[in-house]
Design a protein around this motif. Structure first.
Motif, mmCIF file in Angstrom:
data_model
loop_
_atom_site.group_PDB
_atom_site.id
_atom_site.type_symbol
_atom_site.label_atom_id
_atom_site.label_comp_id
_atom_site.label_asym_id
_atom_site.label_seq_id
_atom_site.Cartn_x
_atom_site.Cartn_y
_atom_site.Cartn_z
ATOM 1 N N ASP A 241 6.262 11.192 -2.734
ATOM 2 C CA ASP A 241 6.585 12.543 -2.297
ATOM 3 C C ASP A 241 7.014 12.509 -0.831
ATOM 4 O OD1 ASP A 241 6.824 15.287 -2.352
ATOM 5 O OD2 ASP A 241 4.703 15.676 -2.753
ATOM 6 N N GLU A 242 7.491 13.658 -0.343
ATOM 7 C CA GLU A 242 7.887 13.756 1.063
ATOM 8 C C GLU A 242 6.735 13.316 1.963
ATOM 9 O OE1 GLU A 242 8.809 17.783 2.073
ATOM 10 O OE2 GLU A 242 6.961 18.557 1.244
ATOM 11 N N THR A 243 7.050 12.579 2.999
ATOM 12 C CA THR A 243 6.151 12.011 4.013
ATOM 13 C C THR A 243 5.208 10.937 3.472
ATOM 14 O OG1 THR A 243 4.328 13.647 3.954
ATOM 15 C CG2 THR A 243 6.256 14.179 5.347
ATOM 16 N N ASP A 244 5.326 10.558 2.196
ATOM 17 C CA ASP A 244 4.557 9.425 1.688
ATOM 18 C C ASP A 244 5.150 8.139 2.264
ATOM 19 O OD1 ASP A 244 3.114 11.229 0.195
ATOM 20 O OD2 ASP A 244 3.806 10.506 -1.755
ATOM 21 N N ILE A 245 4.328 7.107 2.317
ATOM 22 C CA ILE A 245 4.745 5.838 2.925
ATOM 23 C C ILE A 245 4.431 4.682 1.975
ATOM 24 C CG2 ILE A 245 4.303 4.225 4.842
ATOM 25 C CD1 ILE A 245 3.502 6.764 6.491
ATOM 26 N N LEU A 246 5.377 3.766 1.860
ATOM 27 C CA LEU A 246 5.151 2.491 1.182
ATOM 28 C C LEU A 246 5.088 1.444 2.282
ATOM 29 C CD1 LEU A 246 5.100 0.915 -1.587
ATOM 30 C CD2 LEU A 246 7.505 0.457 -1.142
ATOM 31 N N ALA A 247 3.958 0.729 2.376
ATOM 32 C CA ALA A 247 3.752 -0.214 3.478
ATOM 33 C C ALA A 247 3.477 -1.617 2.942
ATOM 34 C CB ALA A 247 2.592 0.251 4.355
ATOM 35 N N VAL A 248 3.816 -2.600 3.764
ATOM 36 C CA VAL A 248 3.618 -4.007 3.400
ATOM 37 C C VAL A 248 2.938 -4.749 4.543
ATOM 38 C CG1 VAL A 248 5.516 -4.163 1.737
ATOM 39 C CG2 VAL A 248 5.987 -4.500 4.160
ATOM 40 N N THR A 249 2.095 -5.722 4.168
ATOM 41 C CA THR A 249 1.403 -6.573 5.134
ATOM 42 C C THR A 249 1.318 -7.982 4.547
ATOM 43 O OG1 THR A 249 -0.033 -4.677 5.635
ATOM 44 C CG2 THR A 249 -0.666 -6.782 6.600
ATOM 45 N N GLU B 93 0.823 -1.198 0.000
ATOM 46 C CA GLU B 93 0.000 0.000 0.000
ATOM 47 C C GLU B 93 0.862 1.256 0.000
ATOM 48 O OE1 GLU B 93 -3.809 -0.995 2.677
ATOM 49 O OE2 GLU B 93 -1.888 -1.409 3.666
ATOM 50 N N VAL B 94 0.255 2.350 -0.466
ATOM 51 C CA VAL B 94 0.897 3.652 -0.454
ATOM 52 C C VAL B 94 -0.016 4.622 0.277
ATOM 53 C CG1 VAL B 94 1.616 5.602 -1.883
ATOM 54 C CG2 VAL B 94 2.194 3.274 -2.581
ATOM 55 N N SER B 95 0.589 5.443 1.143
ATOM 56 C CA SER B 95 -0.122 6.555 1.769
ATOM 57 C C SER B 95 0.478 7.847 1.240
ATOM 58 C CB SER B 95 0.009 6.529 3.287
ATOM 59 O OG SER B 95 -0.553 7.710 3.829
ATOM 60 N N ILE B 96 -0.368 8.732 0.728
ATOM 61 C CA ILE B 96 0.119 10.025 0.251
ATOM 62 C C ILE B 96 -0.284 11.150 1.203
ATOM 63 C CG2 ILE B 96 0.262 9.313 -2.155
ATOM 64 C CD1 ILE B 96 -2.358 10.860 -2.665
ATOM 65 N N ASP B 97 -0.789 10.759 2.393
ATOM 66 C CA ASP B 97 -1.164 11.768 3.393
ATOM 67 C C ASP B 97 -0.569 11.438 4.758
ATOM 68 O OD1 ASP B 97 -2.748 9.634 4.091
ATOM 69 O OD2 ASP B 97 -4.649 10.642 3.699
ATOM 70 N N ASN B 98 0.711 10.998 4.729
ATOM 71 C CA ASN B 98 1.478 10.764 5.955
ATOM 72 C C ASN B 98 0.861 9.704 6.858
ATOM 73 O OD1 ASN B 98 3.735 11.204 7.544
ATOM 74 N ND2 ASN B 98 2.847 12.917 8.647
ATOM 75 N N GLY B 99 0.247 8.687 6.262
ATOM 76 C CA GLY B 99 -0.238 7.552 7.039
ATOM 77 C C GLY B 99 -1.681 7.625 7.479
ATOM 78 N N SER B 100 -2.411 8.675 7.077
ATOM 79 C CA SER B 100 -3.831 8.748 7.456
ATOM 80 C C SER B 100 -4.673 7.764 6.655
ATOM 81 C CB SER B 100 -4.371 10.171 7.256
ATOM 82 O OG SER B 100 -3.719 11.068 8.118
ATOM 83 N N ASN B 101 -4.395 7.653 5.357
ATOM 84 C CA ASN B 101 -5.135 6.744 4.479
ATOM 85 C C ASN B 101 -4.149 5.984 3.609
ATOM 86 O OD1 ASN B 101 -8.067 7.701 4.875
ATOM 87 N ND2 ASN B 101 -6.957 9.602 4.470
#
Length: 121
Positions: free
Chosen positions: A95-103, A61-69
């Motif tokens: 972009d800055e503060t974006d997150i790449l997450a894995v589960t 998953e990717v979050s483009i709002d610093n982990g909110s969604n």
């Protein structure tokens, strides 16, 4: 004082090669959390199943709002036992503060390897 801003990738000061790697658990975890005032160009996402017997599912998953969604770029994809899957055909930018997450669907079955460039202007 400089305010937070997306780096201009036409006028780049540094491009540093980076790798992120680790085990994937059943809890969403950040593989990459892009620092302020930087961009990450994600070139490769590899998911390996190190369980010799069982398949396991991965969600990326990717979050483009610093982990909110979070938005899935791969959702519950089955990774066969002793197999590795590649999840990018073309690079993507975070972009800055974006997150790449894995589960993962099962703990201790899957690992991730992400190769990327961290860009600063």
């Amino acid at each position: 004082e400089k305010t937070m801003a997306t780096p201009n990738i036409v006028n780049v000061a540094t491009i540093n090669a980076k790798n992120a790697a680790g085990a994937i658990t059943t809890s969403r975890a950040s593989a990459i959390d892009v620092p302020a005032e930087k961009i990450a160009k994600i070139n490769t996402i590899l998911i390996a199943n190190i369980d010799g017997t069982n398949a396991a599912d991965v969600t990326i998953e990717v979050s483009i709002d610093n982990g909110s969604n979070y938005v899935a770029i791969a959702s519950t994809i089955s990774v066969p036992a002793d197999a590795t899957l590649s999840f990018l055909e073309n690079p993507i930018y975070l972009d800055e503060t974006d997150i790449l997450a894995v589960t993962a669907s099962a703990a201790s079955d899957l690992t991730y390897f992400v190769s990327y460039e961290e860009i600063t202007d």
